[in-house]
Design an enzyme around this catalytic site. Structure first.
Site, PDB file in Angstrom:
ATOM      1  N   HIS A 148       2.625  -2.234  -0.414  1.00  0.00           N
ATOM      2  CA  HIS A 148       3.147  -1.816  -1.690  1.00  0.00           C
ATOM      3  C   HIS A 148       3.640  -3.158  -2.303  1.00  0.00           C
ATOM      4  O   HIS A 148       4.228  -3.023  -3.699  1.00  0.00           O
ATOM      5  CB  HIS A 148       3.877  -0.625  -1.705  1.00  0.00           C
ATOM      6  CG  HIS A 148       5.196  -0.684  -1.018  1.00  0.00           C
ATOM      7  ND1 HIS A 148       6.210   0.330  -1.238  1.00  0.00           N
ATOM      8  CD2 HIS A 148       5.400  -1.717   0.001  1.00  0.00           C
ATOM      9  CE1 HIS A 148       7.173  -0.209  -0.260  1.00  0.00           C
ATOM     10  NE2 HIS A 148       6.634  -1.085   0.501  1.00  0.00           N
ATOM     11  N   HIS A 149       4.022  -4.254  -1.641  1.00  0.00           N
ATOM     12  CA  HIS A 149       4.652  -5.304  -2.074  1.00  0.00           C
ATOM     13  C   HIS A 149       3.388  -6.234  -2.677  1.00  0.00           C
ATOM     14  O   HIS A 149       3.949  -7.330  -3.255  1.00  0.00           O
ATOM     15  CB  HIS A 149       5.328  -6.183  -1.071  1.00  0.00           C
ATOM     16  CG  HIS A 149       6.750  -5.278  -0.512  1.00  0.00           C
ATOM     17  ND1 HIS A 149       7.505  -4.601  -1.579  1.00  0.00           N
ATOM     18  CD2 HIS A 149       6.948  -5.104   0.822  1.00  0.00           C
ATOM     19  CE1 HIS A 149       8.386  -4.079  -0.657  1.00  0.00           C
ATOM     20  NE2 HIS A 149       8.142  -4.185   0.640  1.00  0.00           N
ATOM     21  N   ALA A 150       2.300  -5.856  -2.711  1.00  0.00           N
ATOM     22  CA  ALA A 150       1.176  -6.896  -3.052  1.00  0.00           C
ATOM     23  C   ALA A 150       0.922  -6.564  -4.900  1.00  0.00           C
ATOM     24  O   ALA A 150       0.905  -5.374  -5.161  1.00  0.00           O
ATOM     25  CB  ALA A 150      -0.092  -6.851  -2.591  1.00  0.00           C
TER      26      ALA A 150
END
Length: 300
Positions: free
Chosen positions: A119-121
């Site tokens: 979810h940090h992309a």
């Protein structure tokens, strides 16, 4: 039947120095098979995701530079991994694991990925051990190709789902809900549709009270047709990167609250494992294994 994405590439393509706690990608299916929670029939090995499906979510320039190993040194540092062809291949397989798990969820009510939760992309960059965003790619796949019109992302990793929030900032068909430690990575937060920042040391009772307040209300207000659940176990008090105060039993109660609501409301759900960095690998495996045990118990 519960279908779970798993491939040897999830753990074996990582560089030295990053193998722990990434060993969970091998140890978790071994534990689930050993105890009889699953059989080999529950596991499927995804192929790499075709490029057009990646480009439905990610900027073409970024993807082509990532694919061709041409990211700048600064971009590579932000991902946390040394860039390699094997690493990119791993990420593309993980992406399809979540896409395929979503298609199984449409059929069986739930699908799971032993990896994922990246979810940090962002649309145009990677961060925090995430190169591409599997939740966003799978959600866009359902929106574009499977006639799903409303998606709810329930991100309960200890870190805010900043990349997912950015990707869907202007997409009204996707509602992003992130409940995370407020004073933790990422230090610059994006704006989810609903952010619930938690104080350091938040215990089971406080966490579960907040979750049980927000999630049923969101189901009523958002009226989703599909749920993506990021079930990171870095909420544990034992986690090196987490800063919350939850127990393994509390983490299990969290997962039960989400999965029961999905099952009771006939909402298909795809579960990605997300983070987990406790010093004892047994804590990571037990907390993740509970998610799969609950899926079998509640849906099958």
């Amino acid at each position: 039947m519960l279908k779970i994405a798993w491939s040897e590439i999830f753990a074996h393509s990582l560089p030295e120095g990053h193998r722990f706690p990434m060993a969970k990608y091998d140890l978790l299916p071994e534990q689930l098979l050993y105890e009889g929670t699953i059989t080999q029939d529950n596991l499927f090995a995804p192929e790499p995701l075709d490029e057009p499906f990646i480009l439905d979510t990610h900027d073409a320039g970024y993807w082509h530079r990532l694919r061709d190993l041409q990211l700048t040194p600064s971009e590579v540092r932000k991902t946390g991994f040394p860039l390699s062809e094997q690493l990119v291949q791993r990420e593309v397989v993980i992406m399809n694991g979540t896409v395929q798990a979503s298609l199984f969820a449409l059929e069986y009510g739930i699908g799971m990925n032993i990896a994922g939760g990246t979810h940090h992309a962002f649309t145009d960059r990677g961060e925090g051990f995430c190169l591409l965003n599997d939740i966003a790619i799978a959600a866009n796949h359902l929106l574009k190709y499977k006639s799903i019109n409303k998606v709810l992302v329930v991100d309960l990793d200890v870190h805010q789902g900043n990349g997912t929030a950015q990707i869907f900032e202007h997409e009204p068909r996707v509602f992003t809900f992130s409940m995370h430690c407020g004073h933790n990575y990422p230090f610059h937060k994006e704006k989810s549709d609903l952010d619930v920042p938690l104080a350091e040391g938040t215990d089971d009772a406080t966490y579960l009270q907040l979750l049980r307040h927000h999630l049923p209300r969101l189901l009523d207000e958002v009226q989703p047709e599909f749920v993506f659940f990021q079930s990171g176990v870095d909420v544990l008090a034992t986690d090196k990167l987490g800063k919350l105060g939850m127990t393994i039993d509390g983490c299990k109660a969290r997962d039960r609250a989400v999965l029961e609501l999905c099952q009771q409301n006939n909402l298909p759900v795809t579960v990605s494992m997300g983070g987990g960095y406790s010093r004892q690998i047994a804590h990571i495996i037990e907390a993740h294994a509970n998610t799969f045990r609950l899926a079998q118990q509640l849906f099958f």
